[in-house]
Design an enzyme around this catalytic site. Sequence first.
Site, mmCIF file in Angstrom:
data_model
loop_
_atom_site.group_PDB
_atom_site.id
_atom_site.type_symbol
_atom_site.label_atom_id
_atom_site.label_comp_id
_atom_site.label_asym_id
_atom_site.label_seq_id
_atom_site.Cartn_x
_atom_site.Cartn_y
_atom_site.Cartn_z
ATOM 1 N N GLU A 33 -5.792 -6.311 6.423
ATOM 2 C CA GLU A 33 -6.480 -5.295 5.615
ATOM 3 C C GLU A 33 -6.698 -5.849 4.217
ATOM 4 O OE1 GLU A 33 -6.435 -2.016 2.573
ATOM 5 O OE2 GLU A 33 -5.026 -3.660 2.879
ATOM 6 N N ASP A 35 -9.316 -5.155 0.326
ATOM 7 C CA ASP A 35 -10.114 -4.213 -0.459
ATOM 8 C C ASP A 35 -11.302 -4.910 -1.107
ATOM 9 O OD1 ASP A 35 -7.853 -2.045 -0.486
ATOM 10 O OD2 ASP A 35 -6.906 -3.876 -1.222
ATOM 11 N N GLU A 108 -11.562 -2.267 3.292
ATOM 12 C CA GLU A 108 -11.556 -0.993 2.579
ATOM 13 C C GLU A 108 -12.551 -1.035 1.427
ATOM 14 O OE1 GLU A 108 -8.789 1.943 -0.151
ATOM 15 O OE2 GLU A 108 -7.785 0.564 1.233
ATOM 16 N N LYS A 110 -13.729 0.181 -1.925
ATOM 17 C CA LYS A 110 -13.071 0.843 -3.052
ATOM 18 C C LYS A 110 -14.097 1.530 -3.953
ATOM 19 C CE LYS A 110 -9.221 0.571 -3.709
ATOM 20 N NZ LYS A 110 -8.109 1.438 -3.232
ATOM 21 N N ASP A 228 3.276 -4.925 4.143
ATOM 22 C CA ASP A 228 3.281 -6.086 3.244
ATOM 23 C C ASP A 228 4.018 -7.263 3.847
ATOM 24 O OD1 ASP A 228 1.998 -4.497 1.318
ATOM 25 O OD2 ASP A 228 3.895 -3.852 0.431
#
Length: 240
Positions: A33, A35, A108, A110, A228
Amino acid sequence: MEIFAHRGASGNYPENTIAAFKEAARLPIYGVEFDVHMTLDGELVVIHDETIDRTSNGTGYVKDILLKDLKKYDFGSWFLSNFQDETIPTLNEVLDIFHLTEHKLNIELKSDIFPYEGMVSKVLDLIAERQMEPRVIISSFDHTAVQFVKQLNPRIETAALFMEVLVHPLDYLRKIPADALHILFPAAIRPSIAEVIKSGMPVRTFTVNDETYAMTLKQAGVQAMFTDYPEKMFTSLSSK
């Protein structure tokens, strides 16, 4: 349970950097994942915050800085001095790392604070150009962006992000529409989310770094988690 490396292997490497993604790419986990924001000159870069203050030696909003100037900053030393050569990666550079792997890529958007004009189209165009559409999930707290992704390319898997407990989430997700629910982990074990799981819609939860929490979520039927520490969590869940 599927494991996604959250911002790369960000527990042991500076988040959203090439080093963190190279580590994630070598692991036998399900996905990664990261951003995406957009620079002043319309380039797609991988960073979590709207500003570069927390994760670099510079200051300012990503949206106000040219890519060539962003590349001058150190994005690794804040984590550990031997990562001082890490610069902000572009989306293209991150896709290069995973181009030949089989990892699922959760991108993702943002745009929930600043509505980056044209970002959705640019991300989808790049994914299509690289023929990576089947491997991508587009998620966002900006549900209008999720909706726009579906309008532009219905084949792309989408996910709506939430931080809070939801009432009638399935109805809302279908209205957007979104293909999956991504939710903060304490809220993922509420009865309303159990309804989503029962429907067959994927529920993925963030950010899970505790093995006990991971087992609770697995038993609840949560499909995937973002962590993480992907190597540690993979080893832990594989042994049970």
